[in-house]
Design an enzyme around this catalytic site. Structure first.
Site, PDB file in Angstrom:
ATOM      1  N   ARG A 231      39.802  45.246  41.801  1.00 10.74           N
ATOM      2  CA  ARG A 231      38.620  45.655  42.346  1.00 10.74           C
ATOM      3  C   ARG A 231      38.273  45.018  43.801  1.00 10.74           C
ATOM      4  NH1 ARG A 231      39.396  49.568  39.531  1.00 10.74           N
ATOM      5  NH2 ARG A 231      38.141  50.166  37.936  1.00 10.74           N
ATOM      6  N   HIS A 279      42.697  53.352  46.657  1.00 10.60           N
ATOM      7  CA  HIS A 279      42.675  53.463  45.260  1.00 10.60           C
ATOM      8  C   HIS A 279      43.595  54.256  44.464  1.00 10.60           C
ATOM      9  CE1 HIS A 279      39.592  51.985  41.976  1.00 10.60           C
ATOM     10  NE2 HIS A 279      40.574  52.286  41.219  1.00 10.60           N
TER      11      HIS A 279
HETATM   12  P1  NDP Z   1      42.818  43.459  30.780  1.00 14.71           P
HETATM   13  O1  NDP Z   1      41.525  43.538  30.288  1.00 14.71           O
HETATM   14  O2  NDP Z   1      43.993  43.821  29.980  1.00 14.71           O
HETATM   15  O3  NDP Z   1      43.355  42.115  31.512  1.00 14.71           O
HETATM   16  C1  NDP Z   1      42.344  41.305  32.277  1.00 14.71           C
HETATM   17  C2  NDP Z   1      43.100  40.207  32.732  1.00 14.71           C
HETATM   18  O4  NDP Z   1      42.092  39.540  33.653  1.00 14.71           O
HETATM   19  C3  NDP Z   1      43.202  39.245  31.590  1.00 14.71           C
HETATM   20  O5  NDP Z   1      44.566  38.428  31.954  1.00 14.71           O
HETATM   21  C4  NDP Z   1      42.026  38.110  31.503  1.00 14.71           C
HETATM   22  O6  NDP Z   1      42.303  36.872  31.086  1.00 14.71           O
HETATM   23  C5  NDP Z   1      41.517  38.252  33.052  1.00 14.71           C
HETATM   24  N1  NDP Z   1      40.491  37.805  33.354  1.00 14.71           N
HETATM   25  C6  NDP Z   1      39.360  38.400  32.904  1.00 14.71           C
HETATM   26  N2  NDP Z   1      38.228  37.746  33.170  1.00 14.71           N
HETATM   27  C7  NDP Z   1      38.857  36.613  33.944  1.00 14.71           C
HETATM   28  C8  NDP Z   1      38.089  35.477  34.744  1.00 14.71           C
HETATM   29  N3  NDP Z   1      36.857  35.516  34.676  1.00 14.71           N
HETATM   30  N4  NDP Z   1      38.862  34.396  35.309  1.00 14.71           N
HETATM   31  C9  NDP Z   1      40.269  34.472  35.108  1.00 14.71           C
HETATM   32  N5  NDP Z   1      40.987  35.649  34.312  1.00 14.71           N
HETATM   33  C10 NDP Z   1      40.183  36.783  34.105  1.00 14.71           C
HETATM   34  O7  NDP Z   1      42.753  44.362  32.136  1.00 14.71           O
HETATM   35  P2  NDP Z   1      43.863  45.604  32.721  1.00 14.71           P
HETATM   36  O8  NDP Z   1      45.056  44.714  33.050  1.00 14.71           O
HETATM   37  O9  NDP Z   1      44.315  46.873  32.135  1.00 14.71           O
HETATM   38  O10 NDP Z   1      43.034  46.066  34.255  1.00 14.71           O
HETATM   39  C11 NDP Z   1      42.750  45.041  35.025  1.00 14.71           C
HETATM   40  C12 NDP Z   1      41.808  45.358  36.100  1.00 14.71           C
HETATM   41  O11 NDP Z   1      42.867  46.150  37.049  1.00 14.71           O
HETATM   42  C13 NDP Z   1      40.671  46.830  35.720  1.00 14.71           C
HETATM   43  O12 NDP Z   1      39.690  46.214  35.137  1.00 14.71           O
HETATM   44  C14 NDP Z   1      40.704  47.217  36.838  1.00 14.71           C
HETATM   45  O13 NDP Z   1      39.618  46.893  37.690  1.00 14.71           O
HETATM   46  C15 NDP Z   1      41.964  47.212  37.793  1.00 14.71           C
HETATM   47  N6  NDP Z   1      42.856  48.383  37.828  1.00 14.71           N
HETATM   48  C16 NDP Z   1      43.129  49.068  39.074  1.00 14.71           C
HETATM   49  C17 NDP Z   1      43.617  50.355  39.204  1.00 14.71           C
HETATM   50  C18 NDP Z   1      44.063  50.884  40.405  1.00 14.71           C
HETATM   51  O14 NDP Z   1      44.350  51.907  40.376  1.00 14.71           O
HETATM   52  N7  NDP Z   1      43.811  50.190  41.514  1.00 14.71           N
HETATM   53  C19 NDP Z   1      44.268  50.741  37.828  1.00 14.71           C
HETATM   54  C20 NDP Z   1      43.902  50.233  36.681  1.00 14.71           C
HETATM   55  C21 NDP Z   1      43.317  49.152  36.654  1.00 14.71           C
HETATM   56  P3  NDP Z   1      42.729  36.669  29.581  1.00 14.71           P
HETATM   57  O15 NDP Z   1      43.828  37.053  29.235  1.00 14.71           O
HETATM   58  O16 NDP Z   1      42.260  35.526  29.404  1.00 14.71           O
HETATM   59  O17 NDP Z   1      41.574  37.622  28.607  1.00 14.71           O
HETATM   60  C1  OXD Z   2      41.059  51.955  36.569  1.00 12.52           C
HETATM   61  C2  OXD Z   2      41.192  52.440  37.802  1.00 12.52           C
HETATM   62  O1  OXD Z   2      40.167  51.179  36.340  1.00 12.52           O
HETATM   63  O2  OXD Z   2      41.491  53.626  38.072  1.00 12.52           O
HETATM   64  O3  OXD Z   2      41.543  52.804  35.563  1.00 12.52           O
HETATM   65  O4  OXD Z   2      41.029  51.876  38.712  1.00 12.52           O
END
Ligand code: NDP
Ligand code: OXD
Length: 316
Positions: A231, A279
């Site tokens: 993000r 995006h």
């Molecule tokens: P998940 O919930 O599966 O994974 C989140 C990861 O972030 C985990 O490893 C988690 O740690 C880590 N995390 C969360 N909070 C913190 C913190 N404070 N400090 C360090 N690490 C942290 O999410 P996804 O992988 O499914 O998605 C991640 C993000 O990707 C989404 O929230 C979205 O914003 C973005 N996204 C963007 C897209 C695009 O098209 N650009 C498409 C899809 C997603 P832990 O393993 O310890 O829980």
């Molecule tokens: C998502 C995205 O969070 O599209 O799925 O960014």
């Protein structure tokens, strides 16, 4: 059982047909409603992408809300305000991981093969082979190793780059086949110091907002590359620009921005070391998403854990 869909990005009929196709034994039990057309209809389940708060507030019998994406930063404040007792469930990969892996692999190879430097040479019709960094020292660090981060990291591992990661817990999730060190967020600066490419795939939460400021980004080694597909507000855009201008950072590949669409006069658009996509790193695929949501509804019906329930306290 009524399923209301609010998705400004997809024609309603695509969701209706895909949900019906994947409903299995619930096929005769479900009725899919276009929430934009029938806003007053009360639903049991809502499937939403950036819904209006007043619509959510008017839904009185929701059993769960499904976010039609991975990131819940836009919907979570609405849930807190209008439906605090209703579970929010996010998509878990649902076909996005492969897209994200493609996006990140391209960015890593682009950085390693110095394609921006070649583009600059081409602009001056200059034929000049450049020296590449040894692959073994070209470490790719994943800030966030969830569904998106792990899919991308596996691909980059397959390309034989060394990988490392940093997560909130600092421990691998069950079933994680990740062949590199995992740092806890308390060791963020140490982690950043090892990343020739930093891939940001964190959720946007109270803890991660603005995490990558000048102090953090300047921990990256000189000449490092930044890829942000998490993000926009995870990263302070002006601090990134300053570090690019100071030639501390070599490039940035950005899919997400503090303000989207990126304003036309934003300096990121014209920076020669910045690549921008709107995006699109991984978008929601209606078929796999509908299949996953129907599986989760069936699990809820059985009283089982559907997986993907958002922890409102943590924000993801
Ligand atoms: P998940 O919930 O599966 O994974 C989140 C990861 O972030 C985990 O490893 C988690 O740690 C880590 N995390 C969360 N909070 C913190 C913190 N404070 N400090 C360090 N690490 C942290 O999410 P996804 O992988 O499914 O998605 C991640 C993000 O990707 C989404 O929230 C979205 O914003 C973005 N996204 C963007 C897209 C695009 O098209 N650009 C498409 C899809 C997603 P832990 O393993 O310890 O829980
Ligand atoms: C998502 C995205 O969070 O599209 O799925 O960014």
């Amino acid at each position: 059982m009524k399923l209301a869909v609010w998705d400004p990005d997809e024609p309603f009929r695509r969701w209706r047909d895909a949900l019906a196709q994947h409903a299995g034994e619930l096929r005769l039990a479900i009725e899919v409603i276009d929430a934009a057309e029938q806003p007053d209809e009360q639903a049991d389940f809502a499937l939403v992408w950036r819904p209006p708060g007043e619509w959510l507030a008017g839904q009185q019998q929701l059993r769960a809300v499904f976010n039609l994406g991975a990131g819940v930063d836009a919907v979570l404040p609405l849930m807190r305000a209008h439906a605090p007792q209703v579970p929010l469930i996010r998509l878990q990969d649902a076909g996005m991981g492969r897209q994200m892996a493609d996006y990140v692999a391209e960015a890593v190879l682009h950085a390693h093969r110095r394609m921006l430097d070649y583009a600059a040479l081409q602009a001056h019709a200059t034929w000049e082979p450049l020296v590449l960094a040894p692959r073994t020292g070209f470490s790719v660090g994943f800030l966030g190793l969830g569904h998106m981060g792990l899919a991308a990291a596996r691909r980059v591992q397959g390309l034989e780059f060394p990988v490392l990661a940093c997560t909130r817990s600092g421990t691998p999730r069950a079933g994680t086949d990740f062949d590199g060190p995992i740092y806890g967020i308390d060791r963020l600066y140490e982690f950043l110091g090892h990343c020739r490419v930093l891939v940001v795939l964190l959720p946007l939460t109270a803890d991660t907002h603005g995490l990558l400021d000048y102090g953090a980004l300047s921990q990256l080694p000189r000449g490092a590359h930044v890829v942000n597909a998490g993000r926009g507000a995870l990263l302070r855009e002006q601090d990134l620009l300053d570090l690019l201008d100071e030639q501390h950072l070599a490039s940035a590949t950005l899919d997400v921005f503090e303000t989207e669409p990126l304003p036309i006069d934003h300096p990121l658009w014209s920076h020669p070391r910045v690549r921008i996509t709107p995006h699109v790193a991984a978008h929601t695929l209606v078929g796999p998403a509908a299949a996953q949501i129907m599986r989760k509804i069936a699990a809820l019906e059985r009283g089982d854990d559907p997986g993907g329930i958002v922890d409102a306290r943590l924000g993801y």
